[in-house]
Scaffold this active site. Structure first.
Site, PDB file in Angstrom:
ATOM      1  N   ILE A   9      -0.968  -0.073  -1.635  1.00 43.30           N
ATOM      2  CA  ILE A   9       0.387   0.176  -1.157  1.00 43.30           C
ATOM      3  C   ILE A   9       1.359  -0.690  -1.957  1.00 43.30           C
ATOM      4  O   ILE A   9       1.144  -1.890  -2.122  1.00 43.30           O
ATOM      5  CB  ILE A   9       0.514  -0.159   0.351  1.00 43.30           C
ATOM      6  CG1 ILE A   9      -0.506   0.627   1.186  1.00 43.30           C
ATOM      7  CG2 ILE A   9       1.941   0.071   0.841  1.00 43.30           C
ATOM      8  CD1 ILE A   9      -0.341   2.114   1.134  1.00 43.30           C
ATOM      9  N   LYS A  10       2.433  -0.078  -2.431  1.00 49.90           N
ATOM     10  CA  LYS A  10       3.433  -0.769  -3.238  1.00 49.90           C
ATOM     11  C   LYS A  10       4.641  -1.112  -2.367  1.00 49.90           C
ATOM     12  O   LYS A  10       5.235  -0.219  -1.755  1.00 49.90           O
ATOM     13  CB  LYS A  10       3.841   0.140  -4.392  1.00 49.90           C
ATOM     14  CG  LYS A  10       4.626  -0.491  -5.486  1.00 49.90           C
ATOM     15  CD  LYS A  10       4.813   0.542  -6.597  1.00 49.90           C
ATOM     16  CE  LYS A  10       5.338  -0.072  -7.852  1.00 49.90           C
ATOM     17  NZ  LYS A  10       5.487   0.942  -8.916  1.00 49.90           N
ATOM     18  N   LEU A  11       4.975  -2.401  -2.335  1.00 45.12           N
ATOM     19  CA  LEU A  11       6.107  -2.885  -1.547  1.00 45.12           C
ATOM     20  C   LEU A  11       6.986  -3.792  -2.401  1.00 45.12           C
ATOM     21  O   LEU A  11       6.485  -4.464  -3.301  1.00 45.12           O
ATOM     22  CB  LEU A  11       5.614  -3.690  -0.334  1.00 45.12           C
ATOM     23  CG  LEU A  11       4.757  -2.961   0.697  1.00 45.12           C
ATOM     24  CD1 LEU A  11       4.178  -3.963   1.685  1.00 45.12           C
ATOM     25  CD2 LEU A  11       5.592  -1.916   1.416  1.00 45.12           C
TER      26      LEU A  11
END
Length: 144
Positions: A9-11
Site C-alpha cells: 500500500i502506497k501512502l
C-alpha cells in the site's frame, strides 16, 4: 491481514499517512511511504513500521537540493537504529543517480526505461565492439 503477498500500500509522508502506516503495519500489511523529502520523515515512517520509504531524489535536485544527501542520511539513520525499512530511491533522472544510490545503499529504485537503456551505453564499448568485429572478419578465410 495482508491483502496478498505481492501488494504494498502506497501512502504519503504526512501525519495522516503516518497514522495509516502504523495501523496497517501493525496488521501485517506492507506499506510504501512515498513523497519523502527529508530525513525525519524517513525516521518517523520507519518507526511506524513502513516496509519501504520513497525519497524523491530528482525532485529534490530540481529545487536546488541534494537528493543523494537525503539517501545517505536515511541510510545512516536506518543503520544506526537497525530499522528494516527499505529505501526505494524514486524520481531517478539519469544513470549517475543510479550509481550514487547503489553506492550509498539504497535498496530499490524506480527507474525510467530510458535511464536503464542509458546504463548500458558507452562510446568505448561501441568502439571496442567495432574493433572486435573488424578483427574477427580479418581472420576469416576468403571464399574463392
Amino acid at each position: 491481514t495482508p491483502i496478498a503477498d505481492n501488494i504494498v500500500i502506497k501512502l504519503p509522508c504526512t501525519v495522516d499517512g503516518l497514522r495509516a502506516c502504523k495501523a496497517l503495519s501493525d496488521d501485517g500489511v506492507r506499506v510504501n511511504m512515498t513523497l519523502c523529502f527529508q530525513p525525519l520523515q524517513a525516521l518517523m515512517v520507519a518507526k511506524a513500521g513502513a516496509f519501504l520509504v520513497s525519497p524523491f531524489i530528482g525532485r529534490i535536485d530540481d529545487v536546488g537540493g541534494d537528493g543523494m544527501e537525503l539517501i545517505q542520511q536515511i541510510r545512516t539513520i536506518y543503520d544506526n537504529f537497525g530499522f528494516g525499512t527499505k529505501i526505494l530511491a524514486a524520481s531517478i533522472r539519469h544513470p549517475l543517480h543510479m550509481v550514487q544510490c547503489a553506492m550509498l545503499g539504497a535498496d530499490v529504485a524506480t527507474v525510467p526505461a530510458k535511464v536503464i537503456a542509458q546504463t548500458m551505453q558507452h562510446p568505448l564499448t561501441d568502439k571496442g565492439l567495432a574493433n572486435f568485429l573488424k578483427d574477427w572478419k580479418a581472420q576469416q578465410p576468403v571464399a574463392t
